[in-house]
Design a protein around this motif. Structure first.
Motif, PDB file in Angstrom:
ATOM      1  N   ALA A   1       0.811  -1.217   0.000  1.00 16.66           N
ATOM      2  CA  ALA A   1       0.000   0.000   0.000  1.00 16.66           C
ATOM      3  C   ALA A   1       0.843   1.266   0.000  1.00 16.66           C
ATOM      4  O   ALA A   1       0.439   2.285  -0.576  1.00 16.66           O
ATOM      5  N   THR A   2       2.013   1.229   0.630  1.00 17.19           N
ATOM      6  CA  THR A   2       2.824   2.433   0.786  1.00 17.19           C
ATOM      7  C   THR A   2       4.024   2.487  -0.138  1.00 17.19           C
ATOM      8  O   THR A   2       4.566   3.568  -0.386  1.00 17.19           O
ATOM      9  N   GLY A   3       4.487   1.326  -0.595  1.00 18.75           N
ATOM     10  CA  GLY A   3       5.738   1.290  -1.345  1.00 18.75           C
ATOM     11  C   GLY A   3       6.964   1.364  -0.460  1.00 18.75           C
ATOM     12  O   GLY A   3       8.084   1.527  -0.958  1.00 18.75           O
ATOM     13  N   ARG A   4       6.789   1.191   0.862  1.00 19.56           N
ATOM     14  CA  ARG A   4       7.907   1.240   1.803  1.00 19.56           C
ATOM     15  C   ARG A   4       7.982  -0.073   2.585  1.00 19.56           C
ATOM     16  O   ARG A   4       6.952  -0.695   2.859  1.00 19.56           O
ATOM     17  N   PRO A   5       9.172  -0.482   2.985  1.00 16.04           N
ATOM     18  CA  PRO A   5       9.289  -1.748   3.715  1.00 16.04           C
ATOM     19  C   PRO A   5       8.874  -1.620   5.169  1.00 16.04           C
ATOM     20  O   PRO A   5       8.946  -0.548   5.770  1.00 16.04           O
ATOM     21  N   ALA A   6       8.448  -2.737   5.748  1.00 20.51           N
ATOM     22  CA  ALA A   6       8.189  -2.854   7.175  1.00 20.51           C
ATOM     23  C   ALA A   6       8.964  -4.060   7.693  1.00 20.51           C
ATOM     24  O   ALA A   6       9.458  -4.879   6.912  1.00 20.51           O
ATOM     25  N   ALA A   7       9.068  -4.169   9.004  1.00 18.60           N
ATOM     26  CA  ALA A   7       9.815  -5.262   9.623  1.00 18.60           C
ATOM     27  C   ALA A   7       8.872  -6.268  10.270  1.00 18.60           C
ATOM     28  O   ALA A   7       7.801  -5.910  10.771  1.00 18.60           O
ATOM     29  N   VAL A   8       9.293  -7.516  10.250  1.00 22.39           N
ATOM     30  CA  VAL A   8       8.625  -8.599  10.973  1.00 22.39           C
ATOM     31  C   VAL A   8       9.624  -9.163  11.964  1.00 22.39           C
ATOM     32  O   VAL A   8      10.776  -9.472  11.596  1.00 22.39           O
ATOM     33  N   VAL A   9       9.212  -9.306  13.216  1.00 23.94           N
ATOM     34  CA  VAL A   9      10.094  -9.838  14.257  1.00 23.94           C
ATOM     35  C   VAL A   9       9.508 -11.157  14.738  1.00 23.94           C
ATOM     36  O   VAL A   9       8.365 -11.202  15.209  1.00 23.94           O
TER      37      VAL A   9
END
Length: 544
Positions: free
Chosen positions: A63-71
């Motif tokens: 949706a944003t074109g930016r990465p997110a993190a998964v922990v």
């Protein structure tokens, strides 16, 4: 230089790189990392299941074109996340996985530790673009830089940094910030050979009478929708999008054909009419190509940022490796120099083939049309739809008009159930004030519906539309069509309105399309999430 723990240093580097949101569940092996997150300004989202964490990060990225993190925790934790990570890999989403591990001395020893998984690194690496284990504090900066470079360069896909428990607490002296930033990521330039090949191909394409453009996710990733639309207008070429390419051209544009998908309409006639095809940023996968049965014309140009992908599935005469935005800019330069400008008017035969394909897609909507119209009418132009596999959405997806890229999220690559609910949560967290809606069948909702608790905790004004036919409807339809009978697909559904209330969300059941439109508009301004149940009938006949 700053002296701090490895965990704190990694979190600091995440922020500098451009990651501001992390999804996960804390536990024994990631406590140092979560403590570092607590001390930071990162938005930390506690999920109900690690599969939800991975889908949320994927939805956020799409949706944003930016990465997110998964922990994740080791063993069961990271295995829970694997379906979502596999979907992100298949559909090219930039997700950073911080997968924690047992202490270094116990890795792969099969000693019976809590959460231990022998061979974990290799299991997870199967759905990663790049993976690296941080063995000691001294490697923190280099490991982070390589991970960020892998995330930022070329085709986006998940990247893993594996963090043993004891290494997270080690001290390291490191620069305040890293050198790589997401917003400054490089584009894959065309080599001199690629530029020459592009020129050769464009001469043939420009000479064609009935060109067709196929736009895939690579156009969206490269933020090249404007260039794509102008290129198609100059050629007078209708634009067929893949699922990941939806929005590359506005859905109401005269050249827009809709989506190429095996369950939407037969695309073979449209492609057969073309005497030239320009395919940009598409995998040519099974569902988009009539099971690889498309007879592409001799003049077919394929542009892709991934040198390996460009050789797969369907061979083409012309192949150019490079960023879609740069390649389209070069292509427009060629058309300018050549004086080619058909002002958006396709050849009569091509226009007829386009109309036939669009009409076939609209026929596929069938009795769903009133719901289609109610949904489109209730959604703001910039709304985001996170949809799951369901008969309700399958009837609509081929021709549902959207204005821009990143507005329809769907599990095209893996085709998994359970995507829609958490992907919508991740998308809503990412886009903020913009409207987001989740669409799922009753079966798909029950895969990840517990994440409704996450939406409540995050206080998201987010509607979850549940089309309830008390079945795995798509599978039931396929069984009935092939065997004349079905098995193991009927689902006694819960009371979804009561379930929503139990979570502290709003719940409503609607019977008519106009009620859906009202419920959606109310949900977009509510003080939390809303489950909207749509009783979806009991007919499972295959559409004509």
């Amino acid at each position: 230089m700053i002296n701090d723990t490895v965990a704190a240093t990694i979190v600091r580097y995440l922020r500098h790189f451009g990651i501001d949101t992390a999804f996960g569940i804390p536990g024994l092996y990631n406590m140092p990392l979560f403590d570092a997150l607590r001390k930071s300004d990162m938005h930390v989202v506690t999920v109900r299941h690690e599969q939800g964490a991975a889908f949320m990060a994927d939805g956020y990225a799409r949706a944003t074109g930016r990465p997110a993190a998964v922990v994740t925790l080791p063993g069961c934790g990271v295995l829970n996340a694997m379906t979502g990570l596999s979907e992100a890999y298949a559909d090219s989403s930039p997700v950073l996985l911080l997968s924690t591990q047992v202490a270094k001395a116990h890795i792969d020893n099969d000693g019976g530790l809590l959460h231990e998984l022998t061979g974990q690194f290799d299991v997870v690496d199967a759905v990663m673009k790049h993976s690296e284990r941080l063995y000691a504090a001294g490697g923190t900066v280099a490991v982070c830089e390589r991970a960020f470079q892998a995330l930022a360069a070329g085709r986006p896909r998940p990247v893993q940094i594996e963090l043993p428990l004891d290494v997270q607490d080690e001290l390291v002296t490191a620069p305040e910030s890293g050198g790589v930033r997401w917003d400054d990521r490089p584009r894959t330039e065309l080599s001199s050979e690629a530029a020459t090949e592009l020129e050769r191909a464009l001469k043939a394409v420009a000479a064609a009478e009935r060109p067709l453009v196929i736009a895939g996710g690579g156009v969206v990733t490269a933020a090249a929708a404007a260039e794509l639309t102008t290129f198609a207008e100059r050629l007078g070429a209708p634009v067929l999008t893949t699922g990941m390419g939806v929005g590359s051209i506005p859905g109401d544009h005269p050249l827009a054909c809709g989506v190429s998908w095996i369950a939407a309409a037969d695309v073979t006639g449209l492609v057969a009419t073309a005497d030239a095809v320009v395919a940009i940023g598409t995998r040519f996968n099974q569902g988009m190509t009539a099971e690889w049965g498309l007879a592409l014309p001799e003049t077919t140009l394929r542009i892709d940022v991934d040198a390996a992908e460009i050789e797969r599935n369907i061979p083409t005469r012309y192949r150019v490796v490079g960023d879609a935005k740069l390649a389209l800019a070069a292509a427009l330069g060629h058309l300018n120099r050549s004086g080619v400008d058909r002002a958006g008017k396709p050849d009569e035969a091509m226009a007829a083939a386009q109309r036939a394909y669009v009409e076939a897609q609209h026929r596929r909507v069938g009795s769903t049309r009133p719901w289609f119209d109610a949904l489109r009418g209730a959604l703001p132009d910039d709304a985001v739809i996170a949809a799951d596999m369901s008969l309700f959405w399958a009837d609509m997806l081929g021709s549902f008009p959207v204005a821009a890229p990143r507005q329809v999220l769907f599990p095209w690559g893996m085709g998994t159930l359970g995507f829609g609910v958490p992907a919508a949560i991740g998308a809503k967290i990412g886009v903020g004030a913009r409207s987001v809606v989740s669409i799922a069948g009753d079966g798909a909702f029950q895969f990840t519906g517990a994440e409704l608790g996450t939406a409540v905790q995050q206080r998201l004004a987010l509607p979850f539309v549940v089309a309830n036919n008390n079945a795995y409807g798509m599978i039931k339809m396929q069984q009935l069509g092939k065997y004349g009978a079905d098995i193991a697909v009927d689902l006694p559904a819960p009371d979804f309105v009561a379930l929503a209330t139990a979570y502290g969300a709003h719940g409503v059941r609607v019977e008519r399309p106009e009620e859906l439109a009202i419920a959606l508009k109310d949900a977009f301004v509510a003080d939390g999430p809303t489950v909207i149940e749509v009783p979806w009938g009991t007919s499972f006949a295959r559409p004509e």
